[in-house]
Design a protein around this motif. Structure first.
Motif, PDB file in Angstrom:
ATOM      1  N   GLU A 384       0.824  -1.204   0.000  1.00 48.36           N
ATOM      2  CA  GLU A 384       0.000   0.000   0.000  1.00 48.36           C
ATOM      3  C   GLU A 384       0.867   1.268   0.000  1.00 48.36           C
ATOM      4  N   ASP A 385       1.957   1.245   0.769  1.00 55.11           N
ATOM      5  CA  ASP A 385       2.795   2.429   0.944  1.00 55.11           C
ATOM      6  C   ASP A 385       3.980   2.468  -0.009  1.00 55.11           C
ATOM      7  N   LEU A 386       4.071   1.518  -0.940  1.00 53.46           N
ATOM      8  CA  LEU A 386       5.222   1.445  -1.836  1.00 53.46           C
ATOM      9  C   LEU A 386       5.409   2.758  -2.604  1.00 53.46           C
ATOM     10  N   GLU A 387       6.637   3.254  -2.620  1.00 51.19           N
ATOM     11  CA  GLU A 387       6.939   4.441  -3.426  1.00 51.19           C
ATOM     12  C   GLU A 387       6.990   4.041  -4.891  1.00 51.19           C
ATOM     13  N   PHE A 432       8.355  -9.960  -9.125  1.00 52.50           N
ATOM     14  CA  PHE A 432       6.985 -10.295  -8.737  1.00 52.50           C
ATOM     15  C   PHE A 432       6.730  -9.650  -7.377  1.00 52.50           C
ATOM     16  N   LEU A 433       5.939  -8.593  -7.356  1.00 44.30           N
ATOM     17  CA  LEU A 433       5.763  -7.777  -6.154  1.00 44.30           C
ATOM     18  C   LEU A 433       5.337  -8.588  -4.943  1.00 44.30           C
ATOM     19  N   GLU A 434       4.285  -9.385  -5.075  1.00 39.87           N
ATOM     20  CA  GLU A 434       3.717 -10.084  -3.914  1.00 39.87           C
ATOM     21  C   GLU A 434       4.122 -11.553  -3.843  1.00 39.87           C
ATOM     22  N   TYR A 435       5.309 -11.881  -4.358  1.00 39.16           N
ATOM     23  CA  TYR A 435       5.793 -13.266  -4.329  1.00 39.16           C
ATOM     24  C   TYR A 435       5.780 -13.825  -2.905  1.00 39.16           C
ATOM     25  N   ILE A 468       7.956  -4.439 -13.004  1.00 38.39           N
ATOM     26  CA  ILE A 468       7.279  -5.044 -11.851  1.00 38.39           C
ATOM     27  C   ILE A 468       6.077  -5.845 -12.332  1.00 38.39           C
ATOM     28  N   LYS A 469       5.968  -7.062 -11.819  1.00 40.67           N
ATOM     29  CA  LYS A 469       4.836  -7.942 -12.139  1.00 40.67           C
ATOM     30  C   LYS A 469       3.931  -8.063 -10.918  1.00 40.67           C
ATOM     31  N   SER A 470       2.612  -8.147 -11.170  1.00 37.73           N
ATOM     32  CA  SER A 470       1.679  -8.328 -10.055  1.00 37.73           C
ATOM     33  C   SER A 470       0.387  -8.954 -10.555  1.00 37.73           C
ATOM     34  N   HIS A 471      -0.207  -9.769  -9.688  1.00 39.75           N
ATOM     35  CA  HIS A 471      -1.552 -10.310  -9.940  1.00 39.75           C
ATOM     36  C   HIS A 471      -2.603  -9.551  -9.137  1.00 39.75           C
ATOM     37  N   LEU A 472      -2.202  -8.507  -8.455  1.00 44.50           N
ATOM     38  CA  LEU A 472      -3.141  -7.764  -7.616  1.00 44.50           C
ATOM     39  C   LEU A 472      -4.197  -7.054  -8.475  1.00 44.50           C
ATOM     40  N   PRO A 473      -5.427  -7.005  -8.013  1.00 46.94           N
ATOM     41  CA  PRO A 473      -6.430  -6.174  -8.690  1.00 46.94           C
ATOM     42  C   PRO A 473      -6.074  -4.703  -8.526  1.00 46.94           C
ATOM     43  N   TRP A 474      -6.687  -3.870  -9.343  1.00 39.80           N
ATOM     44  CA  TRP A 474      -6.398  -2.436  -9.299  1.00 39.80           C
ATOM     45  C   TRP A 474      -6.578  -1.869  -7.892  1.00 39.80           C
ATOM     46  N   GLN A 475      -7.625  -2.329  -7.194  1.00 43.72           N
ATOM     47  CA  GLN A 475      -7.944  -1.775  -5.868  1.00 43.72           C
ATOM     48  C   GLN A 475      -6.879  -2.090  -4.829  1.00 43.72           C
ATOM     49  N   CYS A 476      -5.981  -3.040  -5.111  1.00 37.77           N
ATOM     50  CA  CYS A 476      -4.959  -3.426  -4.139  1.00 37.77           C
ATOM     51  C   CYS A 476      -3.558  -2.978  -4.549  1.00 37.77           C
ATOM     52  N   LEU A 477      -3.447  -2.270  -5.650  1.00 38.23           N
ATOM     53  CA  LEU A 477      -2.159  -1.725  -6.050  1.00 38.23           C
ATOM     54  C   LEU A 477      -1.749  -0.615  -5.085  1.00 38.23           C
ATOM     55  N   GLN A 479      -1.068   2.819  -3.264  1.00 43.96           N
ATOM     56  CA  GLN A 479      -1.964   3.971  -3.215  1.00 43.96           C
ATOM     57  C   GLN A 479      -1.564   5.041  -4.233  1.00 43.96           C
ATOM     58  N   GLU A 480      -0.282   5.211  -4.495  1.00 46.09           N
ATOM     59  CA  GLU A 480       0.167   6.239  -5.439  1.00 46.09           C
ATOM     60  C   GLU A 480      -0.276   5.943  -6.866  1.00 46.09           C
ATOM     61  N   ILE A 481      -0.492   4.652  -7.194  1.00 43.41           N
ATOM     62  CA  ILE A 481      -0.998   4.301  -8.528  1.00 43.41           C
ATOM     63  C   ILE A 481      -2.497   4.541  -8.586  1.00 43.41           C
ATOM     64  N   ARG A 482      -3.223   4.046  -7.584  1.00 41.15           N
ATOM     65  CA  ARG A 482      -4.687   4.148  -7.599  1.00 41.15           C
ATOM     66  C   ARG A 482      -5.145   5.606  -7.607  1.00 41.15           C
ATOM     67  N   SER A 483      -4.410   6.457  -6.926  1.00 41.69           N
ATOM     68  CA  SER A 483      -4.811   7.861  -6.827  1.00 41.69           C
ATOM     69  C   SER A 483      -4.243   8.703  -7.967  1.00 41.69           C
ATOM     70  N   PHE A 484      -3.450   8.070  -8.835  1.00 43.74           N
ATOM     71  CA  PHE A 484      -2.810   8.746  -9.974  1.00 43.74           C
ATOM     72  C   PHE A 484      -1.844   9.850  -9.537  1.00 43.74           C
ATOM     73  N   ILE A 485      -1.345   9.734  -8.291  1.00 42.59           N
ATOM     74  CA  ILE A 485      -0.264  10.626  -7.866  1.00 42.59           C
ATOM     75  C   ILE A 485       0.961  10.374  -8.740  1.00 42.59           C
ATOM     76  N   LYS A 486       1.192   9.085  -9.018  1.00 49.05           N
ATOM     77  CA  LYS A 486       2.233   8.689  -9.958  1.00 49.05           C
ATOM     78  C   LYS A 486       1.557   7.910 -11.095  1.00 49.05           C
ATOM     79  N   ARG A 487       2.129   8.029 -12.290  1.00 51.37           N
ATOM     80  CA  ARG A 487       1.525   7.378 -13.455  1.00 51.37           C
ATOM     81  C   ARG A 487       2.548   6.483 -14.162  1.00 51.37           C
TER      82      ARG A 487
END
Length: 655
Positions: A384-387, A432-435, A468-477, A479-487
């Motif tokens: 959640e807090d990943l930069e 793989f982020l959540e390995y 970076i690879k991930s199987h996470l849904p968008w809602q679990c990426l 926070q900086e991605i979901r909020s479009f702080i970073k693109r």
């Protein structure tokens, strides 16, 4: 080779008398439904009235369930990793309360003045009573026979209970009693005693279940041998938390190495060799062997006949019909069902879990409407807090949707295929982020793949640009991605859910040891009970973001049908230049047959480690990439199940 299937119709009390008595055990008594050596009658009152202190630490168990292993772990954690003091025999540091009823040496002592047993075995109640506080106390007594102050709750010491697969316990206990307790009968005879509750501290279930029912008490920690085998690091953390102790990474890693089976087996302070030598010196041992044998969970297959295995499976299911302890062998109606559509989700999960080896299953954790393993909870906040950086490139998908293929494609487009780094494993180039939510390998195991543990930290430490690879849904990426702080650029690939279900089924067979039917797995998939599920909700979370300028949505079927077009689409999305020569090189490199043979992907190394350590499948089965076909479900999935998936998951609407 298993023992014979000879049926025994014998007087078990007579068997105890003829095959299980010796110069240090004259007979047996039965008290409150439990079988105990005769000397218990003399010491019962002293045990009942044994003074307990709140600062005691107790390890309780049925014999041969991992008691010695857990004793050493508990003692070292509680004593701040004092390895010098740990050189003293474990029996002196962590005395066995009632061992004097197991070995009654009074007659031998009277007949032979040279017969001097260790003090902690000679008068175990006195030795334990006078031990320096805080005391560490081992017992195999069932709950109903523990000291009264424990039973009535007037004293509340820390209690750790450990149990183990009862089939493996049976085999291990047989070898133990032949070596140390004078049993002279056959395995078939011991088997009868064991399942009928006629071994000391039995019946097995009457010992285990009362502690299991108290597992939520705040002074009780219930652990399983299989969890120590599969994830000792996690059990160490849990035990340290229970004991109120903290440890550094260095202390933890040293402890994990100390507790490895090879280390324990050669450690004279814990391997009982001095006691066995004492028995041999006085001609009390008549067989060869060691107290610590294989430390394995598979040795029962070498000893139990098919008939015995079936009898014990029914015995387990009868005593634990809801499979609460996880040792169900599918003899009950629920566990043997081949029709799963009418089961509740709870029952379906119970059946599913009974087909997963305990070493490779970490339970379920629900987060934001999605299912993960329980290990995900440990890394959720750090994700959640990943930069995040705008230069990152993310490859996302539901598992078995073409993630590995797309990861190699994206990395290869952006990098020189002739460079040395192109020959390094893909999972070090595209992390793989959540390995770490899938497995946690023993950090003391030098052969374990290093990519899995601490997977979030490995992403953080990657040089820019990060892939970076991930199987996470968008809602679990993050926070900086979901909020479009970073693109960062996010490339998602989806696949027909019917093909995903079939491929994920085979993946779980070869990667997690799932031994159930395809129908059971498909039902779990359809109901959204698998990891990273529900499938349709996960895919739609990216479909809904497809118009964002930093999101590209692809389909596996499109990659199969028109890879040149997909590459051009990715090239345009990433704003890179690819020459005609590079395009030709990419198309050859990324063909499925070439991908399947490409050892630089590194994924087969992890599959091989899991296979060699836990599953022992054939070499051909232990492959990460299978067919990579579209429509593969048609030859493996029933038309009814395919129709149900189509009805619930509108993949055709994604275009």
């Amino acid at each position: 080779m298993g023992h014979s299937n000879k049926s025994l119709s014998i007087d078990l009390d007579e068997l105890l008398k003829n095959k299980f008595t010796s110069s240090f055990r004259s007979g047996y008594t039965h008290y409150k439904g439990h079988t105990l050596p005769k000397r218990y009658e003399e010491l019962q009152e002293a045990i009942d009235n044994f003074e307990v202190y709140d600062d005691d630490v107790w390890i309780c168990s049925f014999p041969k369930t991992g008691t010695t292993w857990s004793q050493e772990m508990i003692w070292l954690i509680a004593n701040d990793f004092d390895y010098v003091s740990a050189e003293e025999n474990l029996g002196a540091r962590f005395p066995f309360l009632e061992v004097s009823i197991v070995f009654d040496w009074r007659q031998l002592q009277a007949e032979n003045e040279d017969f001097v047993p260790p003090i902690f075995l000679d008068d175990s109640l006195k030795f334990t009573r006078e031990a320096k506080r805080p005391r560490f106390i081992k017992t195999h007594l069932p709950w109903s026979l523990l000291p009264k102050q424990l039973q009535d709750g007037s004293k509340r010491p820390k209690i750790v209970y450990i149990t183990r697969d009862p089939k493996v316990v049976c085999v291990s206990y047989f070898h133990h009693v032949r070596l140390l307790e004078g049993f002279t009968g056959s395995f078939e005879e011991f088997f009868q005693l064991y399942v009928k509750g006629k071994v000391i501290f039995g019946p097995f279930w009457d010992n285990v279940l009362p502690f299991w029912n108290k597992r939520h008490d705040n002074n009780m920690l219930f652990i399983k041998y299989e969890d120590m085998k599969s994830n000792l690091s996690e059990v160490v953390d849990k035990t340290a938390g229970f004991l109120g102790k903290q440890m550094s990474d260095e202390e933890k890693n040293k402890l994990l190495k100390h507790l490895s089976f090879e280390s324990m087996k050669t450690n004279m302070a814990v391997n009982y060799e001095p006691i066995i030598d004492f028995h041999r010196k006085h001609n009390l041992v008549h067989v060869d062997g060691a107290f610590m044998r294989s430390g394995s969970k598979v040795n029962r297959k070498m000893e139990l006949s098919q008939e015995m295995d079936q009898v014990m499976s029914a015995w387990i299911d009868e005593n634990d019909p809801n499979n609460e302890l996880g040792y169900c062998y599918r003899q009950s109606k629920m566990c043997s069902s081949t029709t799963f559509e009418n089961l509740t989700n709870e029952d379906l999960i119970t059946v599913y879990e009974s087909y997963i080896p305990k070493d490779l299953h970490h339970g379920f954790y629900k987060f934001r409407g999605y299912n993960f393993t329980s290990l995900y909870e440990n890394i959720q906040q750090s994700i959640e807090d990943l930069e995040v950086f705008d230069s990152d490139i993310w490859v996302t998908s539901v598992p078995k949707s073409g993630t590995t293929w797309l990861s190699e494609t994206v990395w290869s487009i952006c990098n020189d295929l002739k460079s040395p780094i192109a020959k390094t494993p893909l999972n070090t180039r595209v992390r793989f982020l959540e390995y770490s939510s899938l497995f946690h390998f023993d950090e003391s195991d030098d052969t374990a793949p290093s990519e899995v543990n601490n997977s979030v930290r490995k992403v953080i430490d990657m040089p820019s640009p990060r892939f970076i690879k991930s199987h996470l849904p968008w809602q679990c990426l993050p926070q900086e991605i979901r909020s479009f702080i970073k693109r960062p650029r996010v490339i998602h690939v989806a696949r027909d859910p019917k093909d995903v279900a079939v491929s994920f089924y085979h993946h779980n067979r070869h990667f997690r040891g799932f031994s159930g039917s395809p129908e059971l797995f498909y039902e779990m998939f359809l109901r959204g009970l698998m990891r990273w599920s529900p499938y349709d909700k996960n895919v739609l979370s990216y479909w809904e973001q497809r118009k964002e300028p930093n999101v590209l949505f692809l389909k596996f079927e499109e990659m199969k049908k028109n890879m040149p077009g997909v590459i051009k689409k990715i090239v345009g999305f990433l704003n890179v230049v690819v020459s005609d020569d590079k395009m030709a090189e990419l198309l050859q490199h990324l063909s499925f047959e070439n991908m399947k043979k490409n050892k630089d992907l590194g994924v087969d190394d992890i599959v091989k480690y899991i296979n060699d350590k836990y599953l022992h499948n054939s070499e051909e089965e232990a492959k990460f990439l299978r067919k990579g076909e579209t429509g593969a479900h048609k030859s493996e999935m029933s038309a009814k199940m395919a129709a149900r998936i189509d009805k619930c998951m509108k993949y055709s609407n994604i275009c």
